[in-house]
Design a protein around this motif. Structure first.
Motif, PDB file in Angstrom:
ATOM      1  N   GLN A  61       0.830  -1.203   0.000  1.00 45.53           N
ATOM      2  CA  GLN A  61       0.000   0.000   0.000  1.00 45.53           C
ATOM      3  C   GLN A  61       0.868   1.259   0.000  1.00 45.53           C
ATOM      4  OE1 GLN A  61      -2.307  -0.886   3.504  1.00 45.53           O
ATOM      5  NE2 GLN A  61      -4.097  -1.546   2.316  1.00 45.53           N
ATOM      6  N   LEU A  62       1.950   1.239   0.736  1.00 43.74           N
ATOM      7  CA  LEU A  62       2.845   2.397   0.795  1.00 43.74           C
ATOM      8  C   LEU A  62       3.579   2.594  -0.529  1.00 43.74           C
ATOM      9  CD1 LEU A  62       4.247   1.950   4.403  1.00 43.74           C
ATOM     10  CD2 LEU A  62       2.880   3.872   3.583  1.00 43.74           C
ATOM     11  N   ILE A  63       3.968   1.494  -1.173  1.00 45.93           N
ATOM     12  CA  ILE A  63       4.619   1.596  -2.481  1.00 45.93           C
ATOM     13  C   ILE A  63       3.636   2.135  -3.515  1.00 45.93           C
ATOM     14  CG2 ILE A  63       5.538   0.207  -4.385  1.00 45.93           C
ATOM     15  CD1 ILE A  63       6.952  -1.508  -2.248  1.00 45.93           C
ATOM     16  N   ASP A  64       2.403   1.642  -3.492  1.00 46.62           N
ATOM     17  CA  ASP A  64       1.374   2.151  -4.411  1.00 46.62           C
ATOM     18  C   ASP A  64       1.117   3.638  -4.158  1.00 46.62           C
ATOM     19  OD1 ASP A  64       1.098  -0.335  -5.557  1.00 46.62           O
ATOM     20  OD2 ASP A  64      -0.708  -0.871  -4.432  1.00 46.62           O
ATOM     21  N   ALA A  65       1.110   4.039  -2.888  1.00 44.08           N
ATOM     22  CA  ALA A  65       0.903   5.446  -2.551  1.00 44.08           C
ATOM     23  C   ALA A  65       2.079   6.295  -3.021  1.00 44.08           C
ATOM     24  CB  ALA A  65       0.707   5.600  -1.046  1.00 44.08           C
ATOM     25  N   THR A  66       3.266   5.740  -2.981  1.00 41.76           N
ATOM     26  CA  THR A  66       4.445   6.467  -3.479  1.00 41.76           C
ATOM     27  C   THR A  66       4.336   6.695  -4.971  1.00 41.76           C
ATOM     28  OG1 THR A  66       5.812   5.469  -1.746  1.00 41.76           O
ATOM     29  CG2 THR A  66       6.964   6.460  -3.618  1.00 41.76           C
ATOM     30  N   LEU A  67       3.926   5.674  -5.708  1.00 42.58           N
ATOM     31  CA  LEU A  67       3.722   5.832  -7.147  1.00 42.58           C
ATOM     32  C   LEU A  67       2.675   6.908  -7.427  1.00 42.58           C
ATOM     33  CD1 LEU A  67       3.705   2.082  -8.280  1.00 42.58           C
ATOM     34  CD2 LEU A  67       5.437   3.789  -8.842  1.00 42.58           C
TER      35      LEU A  67
ATOM     36  N   ALA B  88      -1.855   6.827   1.394  1.00 43.12           N
ATOM     37  CA  ALA B  88      -1.959   5.438   1.870  1.00 43.12           C
ATOM     38  C   ALA B  88      -2.976   5.293   2.994  1.00 43.12           C
ATOM     39  CB  ALA B  88      -0.589   4.947   2.339  1.00 43.12           C
ATOM     40  N   GLY B  89      -3.363   6.416   3.592  1.00 41.68           N
ATOM     41  CA  GLY B  89      -4.283   6.355   4.721  1.00 41.68           C
ATOM     42  C   GLY B  89      -3.643   5.780   5.962  1.00 41.68           C
ATOM     43  N   MET B  90      -2.337   6.065   6.142  1.00 42.86           N
ATOM     44  CA  MET B  90      -1.598   5.553   7.297  1.00 42.86           C
ATOM     45  C   MET B  90      -0.836   6.703   7.962  1.00 42.86           C
ATOM     46  SD  MET B  90       0.069   2.081   5.716  1.00 42.86           S
ATOM     47  CE  MET B  90      -0.868   0.996   4.624  1.00 42.86           C
TER      48      MET B  90
ATOM     49  N   ILE C 121       4.748   5.038  10.125  1.00 47.51           N
ATOM     50  CA  ILE C 121       4.818   3.664   9.638  1.00 47.51           C
ATOM     51  C   ILE C 121       5.819   3.523   8.487  1.00 47.51           C
ATOM     52  CG2 ILE C 121       3.029   3.669   7.835  1.00 47.51           C
ATOM     53  CD1 ILE C 121       1.986   1.060   9.180  1.00 47.51           C
ATOM     54  N   ILE C 122       6.081   4.639   7.774  1.00 55.08           N
ATOM     55  CA  ILE C 122       7.067   4.603   6.694  1.00 55.08           C
ATOM     56  C   ILE C 122       8.451   4.336   7.263  1.00 55.08           C
ATOM     57  CG2 ILE C 122       8.221   5.985   4.919  1.00 55.08           C
ATOM     58  CD1 ILE C 122       5.535   7.349   4.402  1.00 55.08           C
ATOM     59  N   SER C 123       8.788   5.019   8.348  1.00 55.91           N
ATOM     60  CA  SER C 123      10.079   4.768   9.000  1.00 55.91           C
ATOM     61  C   SER C 123      10.145   3.356   9.563  1.00 55.91           C
ATOM     62  CB  SER C 123      10.299   5.787  10.128  1.00 55.91           C
ATOM     63  OG  SER C 123      10.409   7.101   9.603  1.00 55.91           O
ATOM     64  N   HIS C 124       9.023   2.875  10.057  1.00 52.87           N
ATOM     65  CA  HIS C 124       8.983   1.535  10.645  1.00 52.87           C
ATOM     66  C   HIS C 124       9.290   0.458   9.604  1.00 52.87           C
ATOM     67  CE1 HIS C 124       7.730  -1.835  13.133  1.00 52.87           C
ATOM     68  NE2 HIS C 124       6.877  -2.205  12.190  1.00 52.87           N
ATOM     69  N   TYR C 125       8.707   0.587   8.405  1.00 51.38           N
ATOM     70  CA  TYR C 125       8.871  -0.444   7.380  1.00 51.38           C
ATOM     71  C   TYR C 125      10.058  -0.200   6.445  1.00 51.38           C
ATOM     72  CZ  TYR C 125       4.343  -2.522   8.545  1.00 51.38           C
ATOM     73  OH  TYR C 125       3.300  -3.143   9.198  1.00 51.38           O
ATOM     74  N   PHE C 126      10.386   1.067   6.207  1.00 48.25           N
ATOM     75  CA  PHE C 126      11.390   1.360   5.185  1.00 48.25           C
ATOM     76  C   PHE C 126      12.557   2.211   5.685  1.00 48.25           C
ATOM     77  CE2 PHE C 126       7.349   0.728   2.969  1.00 48.25           C
ATOM     78  CZ  PHE C 126       7.695  -0.238   2.039  1.00 48.25           C
ATOM     79  N   GLY C 127      12.502   2.657   6.929  1.00 45.82           N
ATOM     80  CA  GLY C 127      13.587   3.468   7.455  1.00 45.82           C
ATOM     81  C   GLY C 127      13.541   4.920   7.037  1.00 45.82           C
ATOM     82  N   GLY C 128      12.504   5.324   6.312  1.00 41.72           N
ATOM     83  CA  GLY C 128      12.378   6.701   5.865  1.00 41.72           C
ATOM     84  C   GLY C 128      12.004   6.796   4.403  1.00 41.72           C
TER      85      GLY C 128
END
Length: 202
Positions: A13-19, A39-41, A45-52
């Motif tokens: 969902q975060l990758i789709d939101a980035t696109l 993403a509706g988050m 949570i971005i730092s949690h999953y991807f570090g930033g």
């Protein structure tokens, strides 16, 4: 649902939101807040999953690369045997799928390519993409041509695919131009192989 499944869904969902954010605002104006809002988050949570943001941008580019690889695997899978010439045509098709023609994807690719000139991590991913396309083309051309001719044909065809894709992505009528670009790339391969006695694909 197992936590691993939830994590993968949220990452997707975060990758789709980035696109979507890059397509709407451009890479430079895409922020953690714009991504998390789409993403509706929460932004944390971005730092949690991807570090930033940088980690998420790199993961998004890797997703685009994976889509290219999967498109080729889907077309060559299923146990069906393909001739080298048929495989060359499939490589072209994999680069012009509906996903690769979509506006979020085209705008994201263009933004990432521009940023790759200033970002070593994105430049490395772009190099992987270029080498993979060249390697796939050369593998098939080598079964039909001598080494030097196969190398030249792979370089020329890769340039044709990238060039026509870029022109189509920037076109005011991308749908029409993408279809024409795919056909022209296939025709170029036919022209390369015909003097060497390879039979045309049907």
């Amino acid at each position: 649902m197992p936590i691993v499944g939830v994590q993968e869904i949220r990452r997707k969902q975060l990758i789709d939101a980035t696109l979507a954010s890059v397509a709407e605002y451009g890479l430079h104006n895409t922020t953690i807040n714009s991504i998390s809002r789409l993403a509706g988050m929460s932004s944390g949570i971005i730092s949690h999953y991807f570090g930033g943001k940088q980690g998420l941008i790199e993961a998004t580019v890797k997703q685009l690369l994976d889509e290219l690889k999967l498109a080729l695997l889907r077309k060559t899978g299923g146990g069906e045997q393909h001739s080298p010439r048929q495989r060359l045509m499939i490589i072209v098709e994999a680069n012009f799928t509906e996903f690769q023609r979509s506006q979020p994807t085209t705008k994201s690719w263009l933004s990432f390519w521009a940023q790759a000139m200033h970002d070593p991590a994105l430049a490395r991913l772009q190099h992987v993409n270029s080498r993979r396309l060249y390697s796939n083309l050369r593998y098939s051309f080598r079964q039909l041509l001598d080494d030097e001719a196969a190398t030249n044909a792979a370089l020329q065809t890769a340039a044709m695919i990238d060039g026509f894709w870029l022109r189509s992505a920037l076109s005011p009528a991308p749908s029409t131009d993408f279809a024409q670009a795919e056909a022209l790339c296939k025709s170029f391969i036919e022209q390369l192989l015909t003097p060497h006695g390879a039979k045309a694909c049907h």
